[in-house]
Scaffold this active site. Structure first.
Site, PDB file in Angstrom:
ATOM      1  N   HIS B  81       0.743  -1.353  -0.115  1.00  0.00           N
ATOM      2  CA  HIS B  81       0.185  -0.138  -0.136  1.00  0.00           C
ATOM      3  C   HIS B  81       1.033   1.229  -0.200  1.00  0.00           C
ATOM      4  CE1 HIS B  81      -2.120   2.915   2.392  1.00  0.00           C
ATOM      5  NE2 HIS B  81      -3.092   2.887   1.369  1.00  0.00           N
ATOM      6  N   GLU B  84       1.909   1.873  -3.358  1.00  0.00           N
ATOM      7  CA  GLU B  84       0.781   2.491  -4.058  1.00  0.00           C
ATOM      8  C   GLU B  84       0.855   4.060  -4.009  1.00  0.00           C
ATOM      9  OE1 GLU B  84      -3.191   3.812  -3.642  1.00  0.00           O
ATOM     10  OE2 GLU B  84      -3.250   1.739  -2.738  1.00  0.00           O
ATOM     11  N   HIS B  85       0.899   4.517  -2.775  1.00  0.00           N
ATOM     12  CA  HIS B  85       1.200   6.048  -2.756  1.00  0.00           C
ATOM     13  C   HIS B  85       2.331   6.510  -3.589  1.00  0.00           C
ATOM     14  CE1 HIS B  85      -1.640   7.044   0.699  1.00  0.00           C
ATOM     15  NE2 HIS B  85      -1.978   5.867   0.621  1.00  0.00           N
ATOM     16  N   GLU B 161      -4.099   8.064   7.096  1.00  0.00           N
ATOM     17  CA  GLU B 161      -4.945   7.204   6.514  1.00  0.00           C
ATOM     18  C   GLU B 161      -5.526   6.210   7.518  1.00  0.00           C
ATOM     19  OE1 GLU B 161      -4.071   5.565   2.589  1.00  0.00           O
ATOM     20  OE2 GLU B 161      -5.843   4.426   2.650  1.00  0.00           O
TER      21      GLU B 161
END
Lengths: 480, 460
Positions: B81, B84-85, B161
């Site tokens: 993840h 992904e950022h 997040e």
């Protein structure tokens, strides 16, 4: 309300608007232009039934579905005094039994034909959506007619929905995102209809009687403040017959209480709400610009530059990208029948909350003082001019758009005019309107625990997000 | 995808968690029999799927990498993840946020998402810009530039997040604890967003190592839905993605498997902010990819009969007939490489204990195991599931996600396309057999969300 509430149904939530990605607001009316796309122009047809009921129709035969989207002016702004949540509770009950069919039997009818029927209350409107396979449309239209004209409000169903709503309200009071929005609206519109939560309160919801629901139904569900769109595999004649059959039995005239125009108050205030959560939620905003104001598009552009739909806004860049303070930050222009606001939201850890508030103030002040640059203006125009088509790829979105165009009195030819209106905004306009929109004091609501007092452990947890009931998340693979 | 919160890297807006449920529910119904689909492979191994829809001049362009949180090295949870950022940080040719600026300039939308099994990136743009989007994605497939200076603030963004999705949300914490308990050995026991103490220590070198191992055309699927023809997509894909050389061989995706599960588990999460307790149970189940023929479809029908809406057995029994719950339902999560998950849940009315609603759930499950479902229930479930597939044709993005997620978890285009036919073929006997086999308490975790461990809501 200004925008589509959501493609999802949040019947139990007063604050549901803030949960919807702000981009939807943008799209809600930017999409209009699509119909100008030359080669494949979707034609909007205005149809009027023999009984005098009007709808806008887009015939689309490539998918075997029909969508009917509609709105009655009313919403929570018409809740009786002391009985906030009446519209919301009533809307939640419209598909819980009608005519000779109790809730079970009615749901069973819908299920057997795979008819999707939903209703929801907003601040200004009661909205509904019917979706059906084209082969079942006659049954679906009957279901809708029954729901609108003969809802039962059986005691057991009223009590169950009331209990579900109260459960949701109790959770909101422990949810930082919900609390930030509740306090913002309550402060900005103290003592006025828009200050009341759409879902009502723990005090008001228990007081709503079945007579209140019935009275609200008869006052609001009427033909003269009804707006309808139809999209799908249906021709104009069939649509006209449907309009009389479904909506013809409604009373001719609604009995609405006038709602006085009110601008949000509280500029310059910061309301702190103590809640022991690891992440602090910050809402901010102030007076917006009415949809029919000549400066609307200039304001729309300014808002887009500040914190609008793309990953390139000033707030996104300064607060998230450069400093990593937040995951999400945005602001939106919202317009209602009797007010207009701009409002934004973000969340950060407790020890950076003051810094984040300061940065937001600074960025808003900078935009109000200096205005956007010529580049920013050009980019925002390009974005707004191109993005419209993105809202036209599903019949559900098109139907929502057609209702919104009518509610906003934009005219059936609006899509032809829209690009010109955007292009007509000059840098001088944008600067003047930036000052007008952003130059006043902001109202902040900050929910969390000040640095130093917050529990160190992230496990201290917080509140549930917006689900009406705490549906466990197990198996939910897609956060989209 | 069975277990996990999938996280969007860049949602600039807050997304409601209810969306996740909606997506799971719709996802359950999957693609229709009807849409036209074309698929082909480029010479470098990239798979391309095209879903034409000419109603509006728009295209949805997605690239799915067959890598997710379950592929992370132990101790580096959250890495898929985080990468992904970081994929939004630019390349030599398109530095900084050039790509995002280009998307904004044409009025497009973009975002990305990560699950246990895949990582995806997408843009929705006017149709004429498809090739431009492909060129940007092809560029960042192998040319990503990340420095410590941009990676550090982004890690803070990821932690925010995590705060938003998990730390501020006791229900999400319970889900994490339940997954950790359900999967004894398989990496689905890790949250997609990662465990905080491990996420805090991630750095950009970890992310770039991961990137070099998995981001290559022979490990990706491009899905294009919208106002395009397969021929033009093929030409554009060859001119852009086709130029990217495979940089690493990709072997079979073998992960540790579950042992025979012998003991039911329970997990209780207590938090003073819980205003509505609930009970939720996960059963380990096969996924669409691992199920025997007909089994996943039977589980789909079972979930529909047990808990799809207010006409379902759980809702009718617990909410309407007994009046002990405010909500109840069931969900089958089938889209995953290795394991699916079957969930049942109920939220009690005030004054009713979790024990009481759990007993109510157990009675409903025991009945369906003992007596199966009725012909009428079977028909109704099929009608609903098959209709969902037709409704799905209204939304190109939904279709693109179904195909992408299915393909990234080991299904084929044909399997996805013919799903409604297989649902049509399900028998009541198959549904009962599936219930008997998979609703086995020994392979389950029951989770309780309560205000306090001492409160009467607590089970014990």
């Amino acid at each position: 309300m200004s925008v589509l509430i959501s493609t999802l149904s949040f019947p139990f939530l007063g604050a549901c608007w803030r949960r919807r990605p702000a981009a939807a607001i943008v799209l809600a009316f930017m999409a209009i232009g699509l119909l100008t796309a030359p080669a494949r122009a979707t034609t909007i047809e205005r149809v009027v039934s023999p009984g005098g009921i009007e709808a806008w129709l887009v015939r689309e035969t490539s998918v075997p579905l029909v969508t009917v989207e509609f709105a009655f002016t009313g919403g929570s702004a018409q809740d009786p005094a002391g009985k906030a949540g009446t519209a919301n509770l009533m809307a939640s009950l419209l598909d819980e039994g009608a005519g000779d069919f109790d809730a079970n039997a009615f749901q069973d009818r819908l299920d057997r034909k795979a008819v999707q029927l939903s209703f929801r209350a907003g601040r200004d409107y009661i909205r509904g959506t019917l979706r059906t396979l084209v082969e079942n449309r006659d049954e679906a239209f009957d279901d809708l007619r029954l729901a609108l004209t003969q809802p039962r409000f059986d005691t057991a169903d009223v009590e169950l929905n009331r209990a579900q709503i109260l459960s949701g309200l109790r959770r909101e009071l422990k949810s930082p995102t919900d609390l930030a929005a509740l306090r913002w609206w309550e402060t900005a519109f103290a003592g006025q209809p828009y200050g009341r939560p759409v879902g009502g309160t723990l005090e008001s919801v228990p007081k709503i009687t079945i007579d209140d629901l019935r009275a609200y139904q008869h006052r609001v569900l009427a033909r003269d403040h009804l707006t309808i769109a139809i999209v799908g595999d249906i021709d104009a004649d069939t649509a006209k017959a449907m309009l009389d059959r479904v909506f013809g039995a409604l009373p001719a005239k609604a009995q609405l209480t006038p709602v006085a125009w009110a601008m949000p108050q509280g500029g310059g205030q910061r309301i702190n709400v103590d809640l022991d959560v690891p992440q602090t939620v910050i809402d901010f905003g102030g007076p917006g610009i009415a949809r029919n104001d000549p400066d609307f598009f200039a304001a729309y552009i300014v808002n887009d530059i500040l914190g609008g739909g793309s990953f390139t806004s000033r707030l996104y860049h300064e607060v998230r990208q450069k400093r990593g303070l937040v995951y999400s930050i945005y602001d939106s222009l919202l317009w209602y029948n009797s007010t207009a606001v701009f409002i934004g939201s973000t969340a950060t850890r407790a020890d950076r909350a003051d810094e984040t508030v300061g940065l937001i103030e600074q960025e808003i002040h900078r935009l109000a003082t200096d205005g956007p640059t010529a580049d920013e203006l050009a980019q925002a125009k390009a974005y707004l001019n191109s993005a419209f088509v993105l809202n036209l790829d599903t019949s559900a979105k098109v139907a929502s758009l057609l209702v919104q165009l009518q509610l906003d009195h934009l005219g059936i030819d609006y899509m032809q005019k829209r690009q010109r209106m955007i292009e007509g905004v000059t840098l001088a306009d944008a600067r003047r309107v930036a000052k007008r929109l952003l130059g006043g004091g902001l109202l902040f609501t900050v929910v969390g625990r000040p640095a130093g007092l917050a529990s160190a452990a992230p496990e201290s947890g917080g509140a549930k997000p917006a689900a009406a009931l705490p549906l466990p998340m197990g198996g939910a693979g897609e956060l989209r | 995808m069975p277990n996990n919160v999938q996280t969007l890297a860049r949602a600039p807006k807050m997304l409601p968690l209810v969306l996740a449920l909606a997506a799971a529910a719709i996802g359950a119904s999957r693609a229709s029999a009807e849409p036209q689909v074309a698929d082909f492979k480029l010479a470098n191994g990239l798979e391309v799927v095209v879903l034409p829809d000419h109603r509006a001049p728009i295209v949805t362009h997605m690239i799915w990498y067959k890598v997710g949180a379950a592929d992370e090295t132990p101790g580096k949870s959250g890495l898929a993840h985080y990468l992904e950022h970081l994929m939004f940080k630019g390349t030599v040719k398109n530095p900084g946020n050039t790509f995002s600026q280009a998307v904004a300039a044409i009025g497009g939308e973009e975002n990305a998402f990560t699950s246990s099994d895949y990582t995806g990136f997408f843009q929705r743009v006017p149709r004429d810009h498809l090739k431009e989007m492909m060129a940007f994605e092809a560029d960042r497939m192998t040319n990503l530039v990340v420095t410590d200076a941009v990676a550090r603030p982004e890690l803070q963004v990821v932690l925010e997040e995590l705060n938003m999705r998990v730390a501020n949300n006791p229900g999400a914490q319970l889900d994490e604890q339940m997954d950790a308990a359900l999967y004894l050995n398989h990496p689905y026991h890790r949250p997609v967003i990662g465990w905080r103490h491990e996420v805090e220590k991630l750095n950009y070198q970890d992310a770039l190592d991961f990137y070099r191992r998995f981001y290559t055309p022979n490990n990706a699927i491009v899905v294009v839905a919208g106002d395009v023809t397969p021929d033009e997509v093929k030409a554009d894909a060859e001119a852009t993605y086709g130029k990217v050389a495979p940089r690493v061989q990709i072997g079979p995706r073998l992960r540790p498997t579950e042992p025979i599960q012998e003991a039911p588990r329970t997990v209780t999460l207590a938090d003073p902010r819980v205003e509505q307790p609930y009970v939720n149970r996960y059963y380990l189940a096969p996924s669409s990819t691992t199920a025997k023929p007909g089994e996943a479809e039977a589980l789909e029908v079972l979930a529909n009969v047990l808990g799809d809406d207010s006409n379902s057995r759980l809702y009718k029994t617990l909410v309407l007939d007994k009046g002990i719950a405010l909500n109840a339902g069931a969900v089958y999560s089938d889209t995953a490489l290795d394991y699916g998950k079957f969930s049942v849940y109920a939220a009690p009315k005030p004054g009713v204990s979790l024990h009481t609603v759990e007993a109510g759930i157990d009675a409903v499950l025991a009945d369906v195991i003992a007596h199966g479902i009725t012909a009428d229930e079977l028909d109704r479930a099929k009608t609903g599931l098959i209709a969902d597939a037709v409704y799905a044709q209204d939304n190109q993005e939904t279709l693109a996600r179904w195909y992408g997620a299915g393909l990234a978890t080991g299904e084929t285009v044909d399997q996805i396309r013919t799903w409604p036919d297989r649902v049509r073929a399900v028998t009541a006997a198959q549904v009962q057999a599936a219930a008997r086999q998979w609703l086995d308490i020994r392979r389950s975790v029951t989770g309780y969300l309560v205000k306090s461990l001492k409160s009467e809501e607590s089970r014990s």
